[in-house]
Design an enzyme around this catalytic site. Structure first.
Site, PDB file in Angstrom:
ATOM      1  N   ARG A   1     -16.395   5.846 -12.140  1.00  0.00           N
ATOM      2  CA  ARG A   1     -15.018   5.512 -11.792  1.00  0.00           C
ATOM      3  C   ARG A   1     -14.461   4.518 -12.806  1.00  0.00           C
ATOM      4  O   ARG A   1     -15.220   3.827 -13.492  1.00  0.00           O
ATOM      5  CB  ARG A   1     -14.958   4.909 -10.375  1.00  0.00           C
ATOM      6  CG  ARG A   1     -15.470   5.867  -9.301  1.00  0.00           C
ATOM      7  CD  ARG A   1     -15.353   5.275  -7.911  1.00  0.00           C
ATOM      8  NE  ARG A   1     -13.965   5.060  -7.517  1.00  0.00           N
ATOM      9  CZ  ARG A   1     -13.173   6.013  -7.016  1.00  0.00           C
ATOM     10  NH1 ARG A   1     -13.623   7.243  -6.854  1.00  0.00           N
ATOM     11  NH2 ARG A   1     -11.918   5.738  -6.669  1.00  0.00           N
TER      12      ARG A   1
ATOM     13  N   GLU B   1     -27.733  15.671 -15.567  1.00  0.00           N
ATOM     14  CA  GLU B   1     -27.660  14.252 -15.921  1.00  0.00           C
ATOM     15  C   GLU B   1     -27.946  14.073 -17.410  1.00  0.00           C
ATOM     16  O   GLU B   1     -28.902  14.639 -17.951  1.00  0.00           O
ATOM     17  CB  GLU B   1     -28.660  13.449 -15.084  1.00  0.00           C
ATOM     18  CG  GLU B   1     -28.866  11.999 -15.509  1.00  0.00           C
ATOM     19  CD  GLU B   1     -27.585  11.169 -15.519  1.00  0.00           C
ATOM     20  OE1 GLU B   1     -27.338  10.480 -16.536  1.00  0.00           O
ATOM     21  OE2 GLU B   1     -26.829  11.234 -14.528  1.00  0.00           O
TER      22      GLU B   1
ATOM     23  N   THR C   1      -9.382   3.752  -1.053  1.00  0.00           N
ATOM     24  CA  THR C   1     -10.288   4.866  -1.317  1.00  0.00           C
ATOM     25  C   THR C   1     -11.456   4.870  -0.345  1.00  0.00           C
ATOM     26  O   THR C   1     -11.831   5.904   0.205  1.00  0.00           O
ATOM     27  CB  THR C   1     -10.815   4.791  -2.768  1.00  0.00           C
ATOM     28  OG1 THR C   1      -9.729   4.968  -3.682  1.00  0.00           O
ATOM     29  CG2 THR C   1     -11.861   5.856  -3.029  1.00  0.00           C
ATOM     30  N   CYS C   2     -12.034   3.707  -0.098  1.00  0.00           N
ATOM     31  CA  CYS C   2     -13.242   3.592   0.714  1.00  0.00           C
ATOM     32  C   CYS C   2     -13.076   4.242   2.088  1.00  0.00           C
ATOM     33  O   CYS C   2     -13.849   5.108   2.480  1.00  0.00           O
ATOM     34  CB  CYS C   2     -13.623   2.131   0.871  1.00  0.00           C
ATOM     35  SG  CYS C   2     -15.070   1.860   1.916  1.00  0.00           S
TER      36      CYS C   2
ATOM     37  N   GLU D   1       0.840  -1.201   0.000  1.00  0.00           N
ATOM     38  CA  GLU D   1       0.000   0.000   0.000  1.00  0.00           C
ATOM     39  C   GLU D   1       0.871   1.244   0.000  1.00  0.00           C
ATOM     40  O   GLU D   1       1.756   1.393   0.839  1.00  0.00           O
ATOM     41  CB  GLU D   1      -0.921   0.009   1.217  1.00  0.00           C
ATOM     42  CG  GLU D   1      -1.758   1.265   1.368  1.00  0.00           C
ATOM     43  CD  GLU D   1      -2.612   1.568   0.135  1.00  0.00           C
ATOM     44  OE1 GLU D   1      -2.389   2.636  -0.473  1.00  0.00           O
ATOM     45  OE2 GLU D   1      -3.464   0.729  -0.226  1.00  0.00           O
TER      46      GLU D   1
ATOM     47  N   HIS E   1     -42.509  -5.127  16.679  1.00  0.00           N
ATOM     48  CA  HIS E   1     -43.283  -3.889  16.519  1.00  0.00           C
ATOM     49  C   HIS E   1     -42.949  -2.922  17.651  1.00  0.00           C
ATOM     50  O   HIS E   1     -42.845  -3.351  18.805  1.00  0.00           O
ATOM     51  CB  HIS E   1     -44.784  -4.208  16.551  1.00  0.00           C
ATOM     52  CG  HIS E   1     -45.652  -2.981  16.525  1.00  0.00           C
ATOM     53  ND1 HIS E   1     -45.907  -2.288  15.368  1.00  0.00           N
ATOM     54  CD2 HIS E   1     -46.313  -2.319  17.525  1.00  0.00           C
ATOM     55  CE1 HIS E   1     -46.690  -1.258  15.651  1.00  0.00           C
ATOM     56  NE2 HIS E   1     -46.950  -1.251  16.953  1.00  0.00           N
TER      57      HIS E   1
ATOM     58  N   ASP F   1     -12.726  -3.540  -7.833  1.00  0.00           N
ATOM     59  CA  ASP F   1     -13.053  -2.590  -8.893  1.00  0.00           C
ATOM     60  C   ASP F   1     -12.249  -2.779 -10.167  1.00  0.00           C
ATOM     61  O   ASP F   1     -12.626  -2.236 -11.213  1.00  0.00           O
ATOM     62  CB  ASP F   1     -12.845  -1.150  -8.390  1.00  0.00           C
ATOM     63  CG  ASP F   1     -13.906  -0.719  -7.385  1.00  0.00           C
ATOM     64  OD1 ASP F   1     -14.760  -1.550  -7.029  1.00  0.00           O
ATOM     65  OD2 ASP F   1     -13.867   0.451  -6.950  1.00  0.00           O
TER      66      ASP F   1
ATOM     67  N   VAL G   1     -24.936   7.515  -7.708  1.00  0.00           N
ATOM     68  CA  VAL G   1     -24.837   7.407  -6.249  1.00  0.00           C
ATOM     69  C   VAL G   1     -23.972   8.512  -5.645  1.00  0.00           C
ATOM     70  O   VAL G   1     -24.391   9.227  -4.733  1.00  0.00           O
ATOM     71  CB  VAL G   1     -24.278   6.025  -5.854  1.00  0.00           C
ATOM     72  CG1 VAL G   1     -24.069   5.941  -4.345  1.00  0.00           C
ATOM     73  CG2 VAL G   1     -25.214   4.921  -6.315  1.00  0.00           C
ATOM     74  N   ILE G   2     -22.747   8.683  -6.147  1.00  0.00           N
ATOM     75  CA  ILE G   2     -21.806   9.648  -5.580  1.00  0.00           C
ATOM     76  C   ILE G   2     -22.338  11.078  -5.700  1.00  0.00           C
ATOM     77  O   ILE G   2     -22.312  11.855  -4.743  1.00  0.00           O
ATOM     78  CB  ILE G   2     -20.428   9.521  -6.256  1.00  0.00           C
ATOM     79  CG1 ILE G   2     -19.806   8.164  -5.930  1.00  0.00           C
ATOM     80  CG2 ILE G   2     -19.493  10.647  -5.808  1.00  0.00           C
ATOM     81  CD1 ILE G   2     -18.535   7.859  -6.711  1.00  0.00           C
TER      82      ILE G   2
END
Length: 462
Positions: A269, A199, A41-42, A33, A441, A309, A179-180
């Protein structure tokens, strides 16, 4: 030069989970790393910091709009932006240090630096070359921009820059209603920014359930987000004080310009494989620039695997985690498996959106006979008590067998409730199985049971 049973390149959700599982299975493991902190990134500039800002901005919204309704009187809080960012960074630090602790606990070597693969079985970091029987590529993804748009992470930003702006902008243009874009757009809208979302398509959140798309757009519009649909961005130009976005409306080809303090480019991405050396070794790639893999996440080069990814499939942290565990099992001589039909997706707006399995559109395209069970949160006592009655639970089940094929939720805690459906689908459950299961409930999850009942004789509270 050290030899390992396995070296994982990348410490994001896929990489660090893979490394931990490999070590748990008795393999001598290292993880490469280049960041100063683990988590990819997360944890550093993605999922975790964005959820911190979503939470803090949601608390502000509650204080401004709902506290007085509950008898909580007093002046609304003011926003200390540096302190809010410090809270976000503290959340990030706690999580990244947690991964570092887990590495030490599992005796995983953290090789600090950026890795490349000069040859099969070798990983180069700086001037050192380490050898490994197996190599797992888990290098993740990076924000993709539009052609001709220069990102400076100050005025024209990706999600990374949007998480660390110097001040709260008066106006922001978000390019992309995925989403982002919607998550970060809603953060700044709650903080007082005038947010406009541009969009290209005619609907938001492409690929999601049509009812969810319409409902979410309506709710976010009420929360202050402005939407320009069917628009193709032509150019983004930054000046010292502003940024100008030029777009064309697809319906009539007319060209319009819009000024904003900040422009967020949220157009998706792309796999991060730069300087990895995989292609130079003859590694096979897909047409979309992803690493091609087989059924067991193996590449065409023996001993090299890829997950997350950088390969095909949804770019989701939990998908990468599942693949990380599964490929570790494969490398250790066991049998790893990922059920790609049961991977949930969540949008952390308010209300949250969650889905798993097929949409109606997909089922229609496949010619599957299905039935729909739908229940509104307006019939859920707990949701109404916290001003979250908008939204619904929608369950799709096979018309003949009643087997659950998918579910789509927009409402409070949707991201947590969806897992009841995931478990049901993993075990091949029917909608009736969910309907006959006692739900506490008052809880939001009663809406899931009601939607399951709607697949049969009908819900009770509608």
């Amino acid at each position: 030069m050290a030899h390992y049973d396995a070296i994982v390149i990348g410490s994001g959700p896929g990489g660090y989970v893979c490394a931990i599982r490999l070590a748990q299975l008795g393999l001598k493991t290292a993880c490469v790393e280049g960041r100063d902190t683990l988590g990819g990134t997360c944890l550093n500039v993605g999922c975790i910091p964005s959820k911190a800002l979503l939470h803090s901005s949601h608390m502000l919204h509650e204080a401004e709009h709902n506290f007085t309704k509950m008898g909580l009187m007093g002046k609304s809080p003011s926003v200390d932006w540096p302190k809010m960012k410090a809270y976000k960074e503290d959340v990030v630090s706690q999580n990244t240090k947690g991964i570092e602790f887990l590495f030490k606990k599992n005796k995983i070597d953290w090789i600090k630096g950026w890795g490349s693969i000069p040859a099969a079985g070798q990983v180069k970091v700086g001037d050192e070359v380490h050898t490994a029987t197996s190599i797992v590529i888990a290098t993740g993804s990076e924000a993709s921009s539009l052609r001709g748009v220069e990102v400076d992470e100050k005025r024209i930003v990706t999600s990374t820059g949007a998480l660390d702006l110097a001040k709260i902008p008066r106006s922001m243009v978000v390019i992309g209603a995925g989403v982002i874009g919607l998550e970060l757009g809603s953060v700044y809208a709650r903080l007082g920014t005038e947010v406009t979302v541009i969009e290209f398509l005619d609907e938001i959140t492409p690929g999601m359930d049509k009812d969810v798309q319409k409902t979410l757009k309506r709710i976010l519009s009420k929360q202050g987000l402005n939407f320009i649909m069917g628009a193709a961005v032509q150019n983004v130009e930054a000046t010292k004080t502003k940024a100008k976005v030029t777009y064309k409306l697809r319906k009539d080809d007319s060209e319009v310009s819009l000024d904003a303090d900040v422009v967020l480019v949220a157009t998706g991405r792309r796999p991060y494989v730069d300087n990895l050396g995989f292609e130079a070794l003859g590694g096979k790639m897909t047409e979309r620039g992803q690493i091609a893999t087989g059924a067991h996440w193996d590449t065409n080069i023996e001993g090299i695997y890829a997950i997350g990814d950088v390969i095909e499939g949804p770019m989701l942290a939990h998908k990468a985690e599942d693949e990380g565990m599964a490929v570790a099992e494969q490398i250790a001589g066991k049998s790893g498996h990922v059920n790609y039909n049961v991977i949930p997706g969540v949008i952390y707006t308010s209300p949250e959106v969650a889905s798993v399995g097929a949409t109606e559109q997909v089922l229609k395209e496949k010619g599957v006979d299905y039935k729909v069970g739908k229940f509104s949160f307006m019939g859920n006592a707990r949701a109404k008590a916290v001003f979250q009655g908008e939204g619904f639970v929608k369950i799709l089940a096979d018309k003949d067998t009643d087997r659950v094929l998918g579910a789509h939720i927009i409402g409070p805690a949707a991201g947590d409730m969806i897992h009841e459906i995931c478990i049901a689908m993993e075990f091949g459950a029917s909608a009736q199985d969910i309907a006959l299961t006692c739900h506490a409930h008052p809880t939001y999850s009663e809406a899931v049971r009601e939607a399951a009942l709607a697949c049969g004789d009908g819900p009770i509270h509608a």
